[in-house]
Scaffold this active site. Structure first.
Site, short mmCIF file in Angstrom:
data_model
loop_
_atom_site.label_atom_id
_atom_site.label_comp_id
_atom_site.label_asym_id
_atom_site.label_seq_id
_atom_site.Cartn_x
_atom_site.Cartn_y
_atom_site.Cartn_z
N GLN A 237 0.83 -1.21 0.00
CA GLN A 237 0.00 0.00 0.00
C GLN A 237 0.86 1.26 0.00
O GLN A 237 0.35 2.36 -0.20
CB GLN A 237 -0.95 0.01 1.21
CG GLN A 237 -2.06 -1.02 1.10
CD GLN A 237 -3.07 -0.93 2.23
OE1 GLN A 237 -3.33 -1.92 2.88
NE2 GLN A 237 -3.66 0.23 2.47
N CYS A 385 -9.79 2.58 8.17
CA CYS A 385 -10.03 3.78 8.99
C CYS A 385 -8.72 4.53 9.09
O CYS A 385 -7.69 4.04 8.68
CB CYS A 385 -10.57 3.43 10.36
SG CYS A 385 -9.34 3.20 11.64
N GLU A 760 -12.91 5.53 4.02
CA GLU A 760 -12.95 4.91 5.34
C GLU A 760 -14.28 5.16 6.06
O GLU A 760 -14.68 4.38 6.93
CB GLU A 760 -11.84 5.47 6.23
CG GLU A 760 -10.56 5.82 5.51
CD GLU A 760 -9.78 4.60 5.10
OE1 GLU A 760 -9.96 3.58 5.77
OE2 GLU A 760 -9.02 4.65 4.13
O1 CDP Z 1 -7.09 6.85 0.12
P1 CDP Z 1 -8.25 6.14 -0.50
O2 CDP Z 1 -8.21 6.08 -2.00
O3 CDP Z 1 -8.51 4.81 0.13
O4 CDP Z 1 -9.57 6.93 -0.07
P2 CDP Z 1 -10.25 8.27 -0.61
O5 CDP Z 1 -9.27 9.34 -0.79
O6 CDP Z 1 -11.37 8.52 0.34
O7 CDP Z 1 -10.84 7.90 -2.03
C1 CDP Z 1 -11.59 6.74 -2.34
C2 CDP Z 1 -12.19 6.92 -3.74
O8 CDP Z 1 -13.30 7.85 -3.64
C3 CDP Z 1 -11.21 7.51 -4.77
O9 CDP Z 1 -11.42 6.96 -6.03
C4 CDP Z 1 -11.58 8.98 -4.73
O10 CDP Z 1 -11.21 9.67 -5.88
C5 CDP Z 1 -13.10 8.94 -4.53
N1 CDP Z 1 -13.56 10.19 -3.87
C6 CDP Z 1 -14.43 11.05 -4.53
O11 CDP Z 1 -14.91 10.74 -5.62
N2 CDP Z 1 -14.79 12.24 -3.92
C7 CDP Z 1 -14.32 12.58 -2.71
N3 CDP Z 1 -14.65 13.73 -2.14
C8 CDP Z 1 -13.46 11.70 -2.02
C9 CDP Z 1 -13.09 10.51 -2.64
#
Ligand code: CDP
Length: 806
Positions: A237, A385, A760
């Site tokens: 990761q 989380c 998360e």
């Molecule tokens: O770090 P991780 O990718 O696990 O988590 P994240 O930043 O929460 O994003 C998860 C997915 O949700 C990604 O594909 C982001 O681009 C999308 N996302 C989104 O569309 N809009 C947001 N405000 C936050 C995340």
């Protein structure tokens, strides 16, 4: 030209930028079986490694005899701690400042611990040879209870540090004690508790569980003795951090190490840490001169790789008679297993647990966490989380329910009167965080209205009457949860892992014909980064998302970044993406002005082009600008159109959510059924609503699993009782309810595009919603606290203890 006839809105829509429900570009590959996972990697001459593991949770290793194993045709080597010791690799540093045995050095501390590494021509031979390695153990007394571990006469678990009075996080007060971490104002909090109208006290246990990704952990290490270059493909990761760690512990220069994370079948924190399998594969490849593959089986993954939770949280919450919270006190006994290998930023040995004041305006608070060694697997990770935030959310959302019982108040109303108000943001919490933005009251009212909360309470009251009258055996629980998360570590000044500051990065190259490639320091494990990061760029650069390739996970090509976990991709790498794009746009503006023969300030951005102010007929599209950047000599400007951004966020982002779960519970069988689940998430600006919904569905299903059945359970001998998927609960479509998703949008004021993390959130807020529904069903009959997981047997026991069975 077509685009002259299109409206700006139509042009924007054609880009599939932010806000678009763009379909996941990754799925074309995945749905056709064309993914490329670690176990798909096959190199000429590749060997296979497998571990001999300890059947005991605590034992002295008296001898290891590998003669029979070595004699088996096809076995190439058997490594033990003795072989690794001359290289200084029999122990390795953990992410938490402790050290961990790579292979058993004198004793074992948990069942499933790695004792020897067999390397063979194929996987079957390796597995057979594992059976032939004879290990003589002398059993030692086992401690699986962290409270017992701290008793004066408890067995010494870590003999290597038994006399060490200082740990990585300050003084140690017992031979099985790791650290004490204190936050907040103890004196002021205790005074408030003494003088309060009402104090609710409870012990809340968040049981040990496991991220259990579909794909287990594994790697392929390949040392090229001719070039001196080590390449490791692995389920990482955080590939760059792994490269630096491998360099530091092996002495191989960092430029001679290439770490590649290919497709990853789910991580959820499980693939953040460094495992003995990685070290042994690298050593075996160096020793044999051949590539070595190691891939865990399911039991090994459940028994020995990083667990999650295992927090005993004692809470006291003070309030006025009318329900205004005046103080919060918490002591956590944290079971870290045999080594402290928790994956947290260095200065936070209990992660961000100090977000445990939740969504509430609590004037004073005090938190103390004691980390403890036991005979269990190490590596407490943030299972979907942000560094112990799930534990914090569960703690505060249970404490609110217990306080509501103490006050005889409705729990929704108690939350409403204590929420931080919109006008209080940015809000400094009593335990030290600065919440960036929020509008909790609006979200809460929307949620309560959506489920007809008043109507549900009336139905519940009627159900209780019917139950008492013997007309039904089913109770109705209404589980409430409102939680504020903290995601997006950095900032660098606060957050590092092993001394590496937690920034992130994006590098963009625009090709002459106007398409582009973006490389990031993060790595998708199913979150759809290739889809969504392209959407940020489409909106920022006016290039269709379908013309942008997003690449992650290869340390030879991607800019240095700290990887993906704790929903940090959007808050940190997403910001880097926007900032790098803005650098490109600034240069594009100069190129456009030159081409249009006007001053730089006389052009303005319009969706996918720069137009001359007041004269929209005169413009240069991004495509035209890109071509000019490579083909025209522009005075004062270098050719090309590229940029890189290393983004150090000024603060974390604070997404929040309002979840309501309506659950039917059969008192006689303990069976439950989720009748309705309403999930409102606020993650600021929404990049891809469809992906967000997918993240919420997946996270809620993991939350359901944790709350309702999933656990890593041990018997008193330290045997793992839930080491297979026969015993470890993974919900299928059958158990998964139909979720109703909703949202509000409160942008982050400091993030370039206003986005907060989301991945998360549903796990963090979902667990208390499911658990509170179980508790709420029995509230009228006197239930205050029942530990998770709420499987049928334990729910039946609640009813039995309350005298509800005939
Ligand atoms: O770090 P991780 O990718 O696990 O988590 P994240 O930043 O929460 O994003 C998860 C997915 O949700 C990604 O594909 C982001 O681009 C999308 N996302 C989104 O569309 N809009 C947001 N405000 C936050 C995340």
């Amino acid at each position: 030209m077509t685009d002259q006839t299109m409206t700006p809105e139509e042009r924007a829509a054609s880009l599939e930028g932010m806000g678009c429900r763009r379909k996941r570009v990754e799925d074309v590959r995945f749905t056709q079986g064309k993914g490329n996972y670690v176990d798909d990697i096959k190199l000429p001459g590749m060997l296979f490694g497998a571990f001999v593991r300890s059947p005991y949770a605590h034992a002295r290793v008296k001898s290891i005899n590998a003669d029979a194993a070595k004699a088996l045709p096809g076995v190439v080597a058997v490594l033990t701690a003795e072989d690794l010791a001359p290289l200084g690799l029999h122990w390795m540093p953990t992410l938490a400042g402790d050290k961990q045995m790579v292979l058993a050095d004198g004793k074992v501390l948990f069942q499933g611990q790695e004792v020897a590494f067999v390397v063979a021509e194929d996987r079957y031979t390796a597995a057979d040879a594992v059976e032939l390695v004879e290990v003589e153990y002398e059993e030692l007394p086992v401690v699986t209870d962290p409270f017992r571990a701290l008793e004066p006469d408890a067995p010494v678990l870590r003999e290597d540090i038994k006399d060490q009075k200082e740990g990585a996080h300050g003084p140690r007060k017992h031979h099985n004690h790791i650290f004490t971490w204190e936050q907040g104002d103890r004196e002021a909090t205790e005074k408030v508790l003494e003088e309060a109208d009402v104090v609710a006290e409870e012990m809340i246990y968040y049981h040990r569980t496991h991220p259990c990704p579909l794909e287990t952990c594994g790697c392929v290490a390949s040392m090229d003795k001719v070039t001196g270059k080590l390449t490791v493909w692995g389920t990482f990761q955080a590939p760059h951090a792994i490269r630096t760690v491998v360099s530091l512990i092996s002495g191989i220069a960092e430029h001679n190490i290439r770490i590649i994370s290919p497709d990853i079948g789910g991580g959820f924190g499980n693939k953040v840490g460094a495992y003995p399998g990685y070290v042994c594969s690298v050593v075996a490849s160096i020793v044999t001169g051949r590539p070595v593959k190691w891939v865990e089986n399911r039991m090994e993954n459940l028994m020995s790789t990083a667990f999650a939770r295992d927090y005993w949280m004692k809470g006291r919450i003070a309030a006025t008679k009318d329900g205004r919270i005046t103080g919060l006190w918490c002591h956590v006994t944290a079971d870290h297993g045999g080594f402290d290998a928790c994956a947290d930023p260095t200065k936070f040995p209990a992660g961000f647990f100090n977000i445990c004041t939740g969504s509430y305006d609590i004037p004073v608070a005090y938190l103390c966490v004691d980390g403890v060694y036991t005979n269990k697997a190490p590596g407490g990770v943030a299972y979907r989380c942000s560094f112990r935030v799930t534990e914090a959310a569960y703690f505060i959302e249970r404490m609110i329910e217990v306080l509501a019982i103490e006050l005889g108040m409705d729990a929704a109303e108690l939350r409403r009167i204590n929420f931080i108000r919109k006008d209080q943001f940015p809000y400094k919490s009593a335990l030290g965080w600065e919440y960036d933005s929020g509008d909790y009251h609006t979200a809460w009212e929307k949620a309560l209205k959506a489920v007809d909360y008043e109507g549900l309470r009336r139905e519940q009251a009627q159900r209780i009457e019917e139950f008492k009258a013997g007309k039904t055996r089913k109770l109705l629980g209404i589980g409430l949860s409102h939680f504020t998360e903290i995601v997006g570590a950095g900032p660098v000044k606060n957050c590092d892992i092993l001394g590496l500051g937690m920034f992130d990065s994006c590098e963009i190259r625009i090709h002459p014909t106007g398409s582009a490639i973006a490389r990031l320091g993060t790595i998708s494990q199913g979150q759809g980064h290739a889809t969504t990061f392209a959407q940020i760029l489409a909106s920022e650069l006016g290039i269709p998302a379908s013309d942008i390739t997003v690449e992650e996970g290869d340390t030879d090509t991607a800019p240095y970044g700290l990887g993906t976990y704790g929903s940090r991709s959007t808050p940190v790498a997403g910001a880097a993406t926007a900032m790098a794009a803005r650098k490109i746009r600034a240069k594009a503006q100069m190129i456009a002005a030159y081409l249009l023969e006007v001053h730089d300030d006389d052009v303005e951005w319009d969706v996918d082009r720069f137009v001359v102010k007041g004269n929209p007929e005169r413009f240069k599209t991004m495509k035209e600008i890109a071509f000019a950047a490579y083909n025209q000599a522009i005075p004062g400007l270098e050719p090309g159109l590229e940029a890189v951004s290393y983004y150090d966020p000024p603060n974390m982002t604070y997404p929040f959510r309002a979840y309501i779960c309506v659950m039917e519970i059969d008192v006689d069988t303990g069976e439950w059924q989720v009748r309705q689940f309403y999930a409102l998430d606020d993650c600021g600006t929404r990049i891809n609503p469809m992906i967000i919904e997918g993240q919420v569905h997946g996270g809620l299903t993991e939350a359901l699993a944790i709350a309702m059945g999933q656990e890593i359970a041990y018997d008193e001998m330290g045997n793992v009782k839930t080491g297979t998927l026969m015993d470890f609960f993974i919900p299928t479509a059958w158990e998964t309810p139909n979720y109703i998703t909703d949202h509000t949008v409160t942008p982050s004021p400091h993030h370039p595009i206003g986005a907060k993390g989301v991945g998360e959130s549903p796990n963090v807020g979902g667990v208390p919603a499911f658990s509170n529904a179980v508790h709420d069903a029995f509230r009228a009959f006197g239930l205050r606290q029942a530990h998770m997981p709420h499987d049928h047997w334990r729910i039946w026991q609640i009813a039995e203890n309350l005298g509800l069975h005939a």
